[in-house]
Design a protein around this motif. Structure first.
Motif, PDB file in Angstrom:
ATOM      1  N   MET A 102       0.910  -1.043   0.327  1.00 46.97           N
ATOM      2  CA  MET A 102      -0.092  -0.090   0.096  1.00 46.97           C
ATOM      3  C   MET A 102       0.946   1.384   0.005  1.00 46.97           C
ATOM      4  O   MET A 102       0.326   2.045  -0.495  1.00 46.97           O
ATOM      5  CB  MET A 102      -0.373  -0.233   1.378  1.00 46.97           C
ATOM      6  N   SER A 103       1.419   1.374   0.437  1.00 49.81           N
ATOM      7  CA  SER A 103       2.781   2.547   0.645  1.00 49.81           C
ATOM      8  C   SER A 103       3.856   3.217  -0.945  1.00 49.81           C
ATOM      9  O   SER A 103       4.003   3.922  -0.754  1.00 49.81           O
ATOM     10  CB  SER A 103       4.150   1.725   1.349  1.00 49.81           C
ATOM     11  N   ASP A 104       3.749   1.553  -1.741  1.00 48.16           N
ATOM     12  CA  ASP A 104       4.176   1.578  -3.150  1.00 48.16           C
ATOM     13  C   ASP A 104       3.121   2.416  -3.697  1.00 48.16           C
ATOM     14  O   ASP A 104       3.394   3.622  -4.951  1.00 48.16           O
ATOM     15  CB  ASP A 104       4.504   0.372  -3.098  1.00 48.16           C
ATOM     16  N   ILE A 105       2.025   2.188  -3.762  1.00 48.80           N
ATOM     17  CA  ILE A 105       0.899   2.790  -4.238  1.00 48.80           C
ATOM     18  C   ILE A 105       0.419   3.566  -4.087  1.00 48.80           C
ATOM     19  O   ILE A 105       0.586   4.580  -4.748  1.00 48.80           O
ATOM     20  CB  ILE A 105      -0.858   1.809  -3.995  1.00 48.80           C
ATOM     21  N   VAL A 106       0.754   4.346  -2.347  1.00 44.77           N
ATOM     22  CA  VAL A 106       0.402   6.294  -2.354  1.00 44.77           C
ATOM     23  C   VAL A 106       2.038   7.249  -2.649  1.00 44.77           C
ATOM     24  O   VAL A 106       1.571   7.990  -3.542  1.00 44.77           O
ATOM     25  CB  VAL A 106       1.216   5.909  -0.491  1.00 44.77           C
ATOM     26  N   GLN A 107       2.913   5.822  -2.681  1.00 47.08           N
ATOM     27  CA  GLN A 107       4.644   7.042  -3.649  1.00 47.08           C
ATOM     28  C   GLN A 107       3.753   7.241  -4.812  1.00 47.08           C
ATOM     29  O   GLN A 107       4.676   8.064  -5.753  1.00 47.08           O
ATOM     30  CB  GLN A 107       5.865   5.581  -3.139  1.00 47.08           C
ATOM     31  N   ARG A 108       3.200   5.771  -5.554  1.00 46.01           N
ATOM     32  CA  ARG A 108       3.122   6.623  -7.358  1.00 46.01           C
ATOM     33  C   ARG A 108       2.078   7.844  -7.594  1.00 46.01           C
ATOM     34  O   ARG A 108       1.944   8.042  -7.889  1.00 46.01           O
ATOM     35  CB  ARG A 108       2.715   5.226  -7.473  1.00 46.01           C
ATOM     36  N   ALA A 109       1.522   7.069  -6.959  1.00 48.95           N
ATOM     37  CA  ALA A 109      -0.414   8.527  -6.592  1.00 48.95           C
ATOM     38  C   ALA A 109      -0.452   9.418  -5.518  1.00 48.95           C
ATOM     39  O   ALA A 109      -1.403  10.541  -6.488  1.00 48.95           O
ATOM     40  CB  ALA A 109      -1.293   6.978  -5.901  1.00 48.95           C
ATOM     41  N   GLY A 110       0.472   9.557  -4.491  1.00 46.74           N
ATOM     42  CA  GLY A 110       0.425  11.086  -3.858  1.00 46.74           C
ATOM     43  C   GLY A 110      -0.244  10.657  -2.934  1.00 46.74           C
ATOM     44  O   GLY A 110      -1.119   9.684  -3.530  1.00 46.74           O
ATOM     45  N   GLY A 111      -0.252  11.737  -1.726  1.00 50.98           N
ATOM     46  CA  GLY A 111      -1.390  12.118  -1.164  1.00 50.98           C
ATOM     47  C   GLY A 111      -0.955  11.020  -0.252  1.00 50.98           C
ATOM     48  O   GLY A 111       0.561  10.925   0.644  1.00 50.98           O
ATOM     49  N   SER A 112      -2.276  10.398   1.038  1.00 48.63           N
ATOM     50  CA  SER A 112      -1.301   9.128   2.207  1.00 48.63           C
ATOM     51  C   SER A 112      -2.383   8.334   2.604  1.00 48.63           C
ATOM     52  O   SER A 112      -3.506   8.341   2.115  1.00 48.63           O
ATOM     53  CB  SER A 112      -2.166  10.860   2.978  1.00 48.63           C
ATOM     54  N   LEU A 113      -1.471   7.460   3.506  1.00 50.09           N
ATOM     55  CA  LEU A 113      -1.970   6.185   3.278  1.00 50.09           C
ATOM     56  C   LEU A 113      -3.454   6.307   4.167  1.00 50.09           C
ATOM     57  O   LEU A 113      -3.783   5.342   3.838  1.00 50.09           O
ATOM     58  CB  LEU A 113      -0.963   6.108   4.233  1.00 50.09           C
ATOM     59  N   SER A 114      -3.574   7.198   5.041  1.00 53.18           N
ATOM     60  CA  SER A 114      -4.466   7.318   5.996  1.00 53.18           C
ATOM     61  C   SER A 114      -6.122   7.543   5.200  1.00 53.18           C
ATOM     62  O   SER A 114      -6.658   7.257   5.018  1.00 53.18           O
ATOM     63  CB  SER A 114      -4.735   8.642   6.925  1.00 53.18           C
ATOM     64  N   THR A 115      -6.136   8.504   3.940  1.00 57.44           N
ATOM     65  CA  THR A 115      -7.017   8.876   2.467  1.00 57.44           C
ATOM     66  C   THR A 115      -7.395   7.471   1.873  1.00 57.44           C
ATOM     67  O   THR A 115      -8.076   6.992   2.024  1.00 57.44           O
ATOM     68  CB  THR A 115      -6.079   9.911   1.700  1.00 57.44           C
ATOM     69  N   LEU A 116      -5.959   6.691   2.017  1.00 52.29           N
ATOM     70  CA  LEU A 116      -5.937   5.208   0.805  1.00 52.29           C
ATOM     71  C   LEU A 116      -7.208   4.393   1.769  1.00 52.29           C
ATOM     72  O   LEU A 116      -8.218   3.332   1.197  1.00 52.29           O
ATOM     73  CB  LEU A 116      -4.541   5.141   0.970  1.00 52.29           C
ATOM     74  N   TYR A 117      -6.344   4.469   3.247  1.00 52.51           N
ATOM     75  CA  TYR A 117      -7.549   2.944   3.866  1.00 52.51           C
ATOM     76  C   TYR A 117      -9.153   4.195   3.918  1.00 52.51           C
ATOM     77  O   TYR A 117      -9.969   3.005   3.883  1.00 52.51           O
ATOM     78  CB  TYR A 117      -7.183   3.235   5.464  1.00 52.51           C
ATOM     79  N   SER A 118      -8.612   5.080   4.516  1.00 53.53           N
ATOM     80  CA  SER A 118      -9.749   5.709   4.548  1.00 53.53           C
ATOM     81  C   SER A 118     -11.360   5.208   3.410  1.00 53.53           C
ATOM     82  O   SER A 118     -12.260   5.222   3.372  1.00 53.53           O
ATOM     83  CB  SER A 118     -10.121   7.417   4.693  1.00 53.53           C
ATOM     84  N   GLN A 119     -10.743   4.822   2.011  1.00 54.52           N
ATOM     85  CA  GLN A 119     -11.736   5.071   0.877  1.00 54.52           C
ATOM     86  C   GLN A 119     -12.314   3.924   0.344  1.00 54.52           C
ATOM     87  O   GLN A 119     -12.992   3.349   0.234  1.00 54.52           O
ATOM     88  CB  GLN A 119     -11.092   5.996  -0.710  1.00 54.52           C
ATOM     89  N   PHE A 120     -10.401   2.905   0.413  1.00 53.59           N
ATOM     90  CA  PHE A 120     -10.919   1.927   0.308  1.00 53.59           C
ATOM     91  C   PHE A 120     -10.716   0.617   1.628  1.00 53.59           C
ATOM     92  O   PHE A 120     -11.124  -0.638   0.700  1.00 53.59           O
ATOM     93  CB  PHE A 120      -9.521   1.071  -0.734  1.00 53.59           C
TER      94      PHE A 120
END
Length: 226
Positions: free
Chosen positions: A43-61
């Motif tokens: 998930m960290s690699d995905i955030v690194q490519r997409a931008g944003g934050s891990l907390s946003t990623l987890y809150s959305q998915f």
């Protein structure tokens, strides 16, 4: 509506910042999952490519599986788009099925689709819930979208079907089987637009008119009568 009988489906409403972030996450996830596989994907690699934050990623998915399934949902939405267009346009069945079949098969033959399908098959033993969800969210949704179009053509009096859902499954399997199965097994198999069109045209003719007209031999006909 254009001259081909399809409608302009472009969305002119502004895209929110949250929608843009979600799209960026899904695009990055697609790259990472296909490059690294499901288990190794971070998930960290995905955030690194997409931008944003891990907390946003987890809150959305929610988690990695939720993100993976959201990525599949987006792909299915693209595949079913043409079916919704033909339904909205009440397109004549022969023309509509040809466009649906060509778009469906072309999408499945894209390298990304082939790699994604191989990835999902590889998850069946260790993560069986993901392939099950793929069938529910993918295969079932595509079949339903086509069945809706076929029902519209039944209601218009253009065709008669006892079971539109089974007919939809048959049409989709015939459209994909010959070309997509070969491409899954051999990376050198890359059917072009003309080959896809020729294959789908044959499928539509078989679907609407039957593959053959069976004429039993006289001795067979008499034995059946007995």
């Amino acid at each position: 509506m254009d001259t081909a009988g399809t409608m302009d489906t472009r969305n002119t409403e502004p895209v929110s910042r949250g929608d843009k972030r979600r799209a960026a996450f899904i695009a990055a996830a697609r790259e990472v999952f296909l490059e690294q596989g499901y288990e190794a994907a971070s998930m960290s690699d995905i955030v690194q490519r997409a931008g944003g934050s891990l907390s946003t990623l987890y809150s959305q998915f929610g988690d990695k599986q939720g993100l993976f399934l959201a990525m599949l949902d987006e792909r299915i939405r693209q595949i079913t788009a043409s079916m919704g267009v033909e339904l909205s346009a009440h397109a004549p069945v022969a023309d509509g099925l040809r466009r649906i079949g060509q778009q469906f098969t072309s999408k499945l033959l894209e390298p990304e689709s082939l790699e994604m399908y191989r990835l999902i098959l590889g998850l069946a033993r260790k993560f069986p819930e993901i392939p099950r969800e793929f069938v529910r969210r993918g295969s079932d949704r595509v079949r339903q979208a086509l069945a809706d179009y076929l029902i519209d053509r039944v209601d218009a009096g253009e065709i008669h079907l006892d079971d539109p859902h089974r007919a939809a499954s048959l049409f989709l399997e015939m459209s994909r089987a010959g070309l997509v199965n070969r491409a899954l097994m051999d990376d050198d198999v890359r059917p072009g637009p003309e080959e896809i069109k020729a294959s789908v045209d044959m499928v539509v003719d078989m679907f609407l008119h039957g593959a053959v007209r069976y004429q039993p031999k006289p001795d067979e006909a008499s034995s059946q009568a007995d």
